[in-house]
Design an enzyme around this catalytic site. Structure first.
Site, short mmCIF file in Angstrom:
data_model
loop_
_atom_site.label_atom_id
_atom_site.label_comp_id
_atom_site.label_asym_id
_atom_site.label_seq_id
_atom_site.Cartn_x
_atom_site.Cartn_y
_atom_site.Cartn_z
N ALA A 1 -2.51 0.37 -8.96
CA ALA A 1 -1.75 -0.38 -7.76
C ALA A 1 -0.42 0.89 -7.81
O ALA A 1 0.64 1.39 -7.09
CB ALA A 1 -0.55 -1.81 -8.44
N ASN A 2 -0.20 2.10 -9.33
CA ASN A 2 0.53 3.18 -8.74
C ASN A 2 -0.06 4.66 -9.37
O ASN A 2 -0.78 4.76 -10.49
CB ASN A 2 1.76 3.42 -9.95
CG ASN A 2 2.43 3.95 -9.33
OD1 ASN A 2 2.27 5.64 -9.73
ND2 ASN A 2 3.56 3.20 -9.23
N HIS B 1 11.89 0.28 -2.63
CA HIS B 1 11.14 1.26 -1.49
C HIS B 1 11.46 1.10 -0.01
O HIS B 1 12.40 -0.03 0.13
CB HIS B 1 9.19 0.37 -1.56
CG HIS B 1 8.79 0.41 -2.95
ND1 HIS B 1 8.94 -0.73 -3.72
CD2 HIS B 1 7.80 1.32 -2.94
CE1 HIS B 1 7.16 0.40 -4.72
NE2 HIS B 1 7.55 1.45 -4.08
N LYS C 1 7.51 -0.90 3.94
CA LYS C 1 6.15 -1.31 3.21
C LYS C 1 5.96 -2.80 3.38
O LYS C 1 7.50 -3.47 4.17
CB LYS C 1 6.89 -1.03 1.61
CG LYS C 1 5.73 -1.81 0.64
CD LYS C 1 6.57 -1.52 -0.91
CE LYS C 1 5.13 -1.75 -1.82
NZ LYS C 1 4.10 -1.51 -1.78
N THR D 1 3.16 -2.04 -7.95
CA THR D 1 3.56 -1.89 -9.50
C THR D 1 4.27 -2.52 -10.59
O THR D 1 3.96 -2.89 -11.37
CB THR D 1 4.09 -0.30 -8.52
OG1 THR D 1 2.98 0.89 -8.77
CG2 THR D 1 5.14 0.47 -10.75
N1 NDP Z 1 -1.72 2.68 -5.53
C1 NDP Z 1 -0.55 3.71 -5.57
O1 NDP Z 1 0.07 4.85 -6.13
C2 NDP Z 1 0.19 3.73 -4.08
C3 NDP Z 1 -0.23 2.65 -3.09
N2 NDP Z 1 0.52 2.83 -2.46
C4 NDP Z 1 -0.27 1.54 -1.05
O2 NDP Z 1 -0.35 2.19 -0.20
C5 NDP Z 1 -1.09 1.32 1.18
C6 NDP Z 1 -0.60 2.10 2.53
O3 NDP Z 1 0.64 2.74 2.57
P1 NDP Z 1 1.19 3.54 3.41
O4 NDP Z 1 0.32 4.80 3.46
O5 NDP Z 1 2.44 3.58 3.27
O6 NDP Z 1 1.46 2.47 4.35
P2 NDP Z 1 1.02 3.08 6.40
O7 NDP Z 1 1.05 1.81 7.21
O8 NDP Z 1 1.54 4.21 6.77
O9 NDP Z 1 -0.80 3.48 6.50
C7 NDP Z 1 -1.86 2.82 6.84
C8 NDP Z 1 -2.15 3.23 7.20
O10 NDP Z 1 -3.79 1.94 7.97
C9 NDP Z 1 -3.56 1.67 9.11
N3 NDP Z 1 -4.10 0.35 8.90
C10 NDP Z 1 -3.68 -1.36 8.46
N4 NDP Z 1 -4.79 -2.43 8.75
C11 NDP Z 1 -6.09 -1.49 9.86
C12 NDP Z 1 -6.83 -2.21 10.13
N5 NDP Z 1 -7.08 -3.98 9.89
N6 NDP Z 1 -7.84 -1.07 10.23
C13 NDP Z 1 -7.48 -0.09 10.10
N7 NDP Z 1 -6.74 0.62 10.09
C14 NDP Z 1 -5.02 -0.25 9.28
C15 NDP Z 1 -2.44 1.60 9.85
O11 NDP Z 1 -2.26 1.16 11.11
P3 NDP Z 1 -1.06 0.88 11.56
O12 NDP Z 1 0.40 1.86 11.43
O13 NDP Z 1 -1.77 0.32 13.25
O14 NDP Z 1 -0.70 -0.69 11.44
C16 NDP Z 1 -2.21 2.89 9.29
O15 NDP Z 1 -2.45 4.13 9.80
C17 NDP Z 1 -0.28 0.39 0.87
O16 NDP Z 1 -0.70 -1.29 0.49
C18 NDP Z 1 1.08 0.32 -0.20
O17 NDP Z 1 1.14 -0.80 -1.45
C19 NDP Z 1 0.86 3.19 -0.92
C20 NDP Z 1 1.18 4.48 -2.39
C21 NDP Z 1 1.65 4.41 -3.60
O1 LIG Z 2 4.05 1.25 -0.34
C1 LIG Z 2 4.86 2.58 -1.34
O2 LIG Z 2 5.13 3.03 -0.85
C2 LIG Z 2 3.85 2.27 -2.61
N1 LIG Z 2 3.72 0.97 -2.78
C3 LIG Z 2 3.32 0.84 -4.31
C4 LIG Z 2 3.46 -0.53 -4.86
O3 LIG Z 2 3.57 -1.28 -4.52
O4 LIG Z 2 3.86 -0.65 -6.43
C5 LIG Z 2 3.35 2.06 -5.42
C6 LIG Z 2 4.08 2.94 -5.11
O5 LIG Z 2 5.54 1.75 -5.93
C7 LIG Z 2 4.85 3.11 -3.53
#
Ligand code: NDP
Ligand SMILES: O=C(O)C1=N[C@H](C(=O)O)C[C@H](O)C1
Length: 249
Positions: free
Chosen positions: A110-111, A142, A146, A153
């Protein structure tokens, strides 16, 4: 050279990963999966895992829980290693990830920052020393884009703390309708959403006349992108199994 298939390629994290990969020589994005398109993308983008018709590579997923099942099916069919970073997954989706890891290598966290991995270890130690006596509360902050709350996390930290506590604590997300004192075996988890906050996590151990706070603050999405690339390179020649940040540090 590690070839990447970037799921969520047009989202905030997808674009951060693509930008970082473009500046490196040890990996490159071969193709993306996203329902959007970004103008001038230097790789093909397929609208869903089911319609994916690009090359093989390490799947890196920063998208949405709705894609989880399709991505796992694609990865299993083509024997692709997968780095899953999407949060807000349901229990059955997490179960499906564990099941798929018997066939393919999966990195699931998750992070993706190394710092949060250290924070998790520090939390466990603090719970060993203070648990049972000190009240534990988690606050996460956040950006206003989001979708899921609490953050993945915050839940990961709560699970790490819970593993050290007996009896097992209850997670409490909302106290507004309760009129009772806080019981000891409870972890309060609180979510703040606003502006462009990248990601902040605070774990409070509140005792009599003192509070110990352990915290992590990300100042740019690059830190998660860098962790994801590191994980993809690490995963590409691994045996099937479930890996996390603990395997990287
Ligand atoms: N593990 C880690 O360290 C981290 C995890 N995350 C996680 O990553 C994920 C993405 O974050 P983030 O980039 O900010 O989100 P965004 O919404 O900016 O990006 C997600 C992308 O996926 C697309 N998408 C969503 N649903 C679908 C679908 N059904 N089919 C095809 N494409 C789709 C979205 O399109 P649309 O805009 O049209 O919905 C968008 O372009 C979240 O779950 C976040 O919590 C984020 C940061 C760090
Ligand atoms: O959505 C985000 O931006 C992030 N998502 C992750 C989470 O849900 O913990 C990790 C990070 O904090 C950024």
């Amino acid at each position: 050279m590690t070839e990447l298939i970037l799921s969520g390629a047009c989202g905030q994290m997808g674009r951060a990963v693509a930008a970082l990969a473009a500046a490196r020589e040890d990996c490159q994005v071969a193709a993306g999966i996203d329902r959007r398109h970004f103008p001038g993308a230097p790789f093909p983008i397929f609208p869903s895992p089911e319609q994916y018709d690009g090359p093989n590579g390490v799947l890196v997923d920063f998208s949405h829980p709705d894609l989880c099942q399709g991505l796992l099916a694609l990865a299993r069919e083509r024997r692709l290693p997968a780095v899953i970073c999407t949060t807000g997954l349901r229990e059955e989706q997490i179960g499906a990830i564990h099941e798929a890891a018997s066939e393919i290598p999966i990195f699931f966290s998750a992070n993706m920052s190394l710092g949060v991995n250290l924070l998790r270890e520090l939390c466990k130690r603090a719970a060993q020393v203070l648990g049972g006596e000190y009240d534990i509360e988690i606050i996460e902050r956040h950006h206003n884009q989001k979708l899921d709350a609490p953050s993945g996390t915050a839940l990961m930290l709560a699970d790490a703390l819970a593993g050290e506590l007996s009896p097992a604590p209850q997670y409490v997300y909302d106290r507004h309708s309760r009129r009772m004192k806080r019981p000891k075996n409870e972890i309060g988890i609180h979510s703040v959403r606003g502006g462009t906050i990248v990601g902040e996590h605070e774990v409070l151990f509140c005792g009599e006349d003192e509070v110990i706070t352990l915290s992590h603050s990300a100042s740019s999405k690059r830190v998660f992108a860098a962790g994801a690339l590191r994980a993809a390179i690490f995963l590409q020649d691994r045996a099937p199994g479930l890996y996390d940040m603990g395997d990287l540090v």
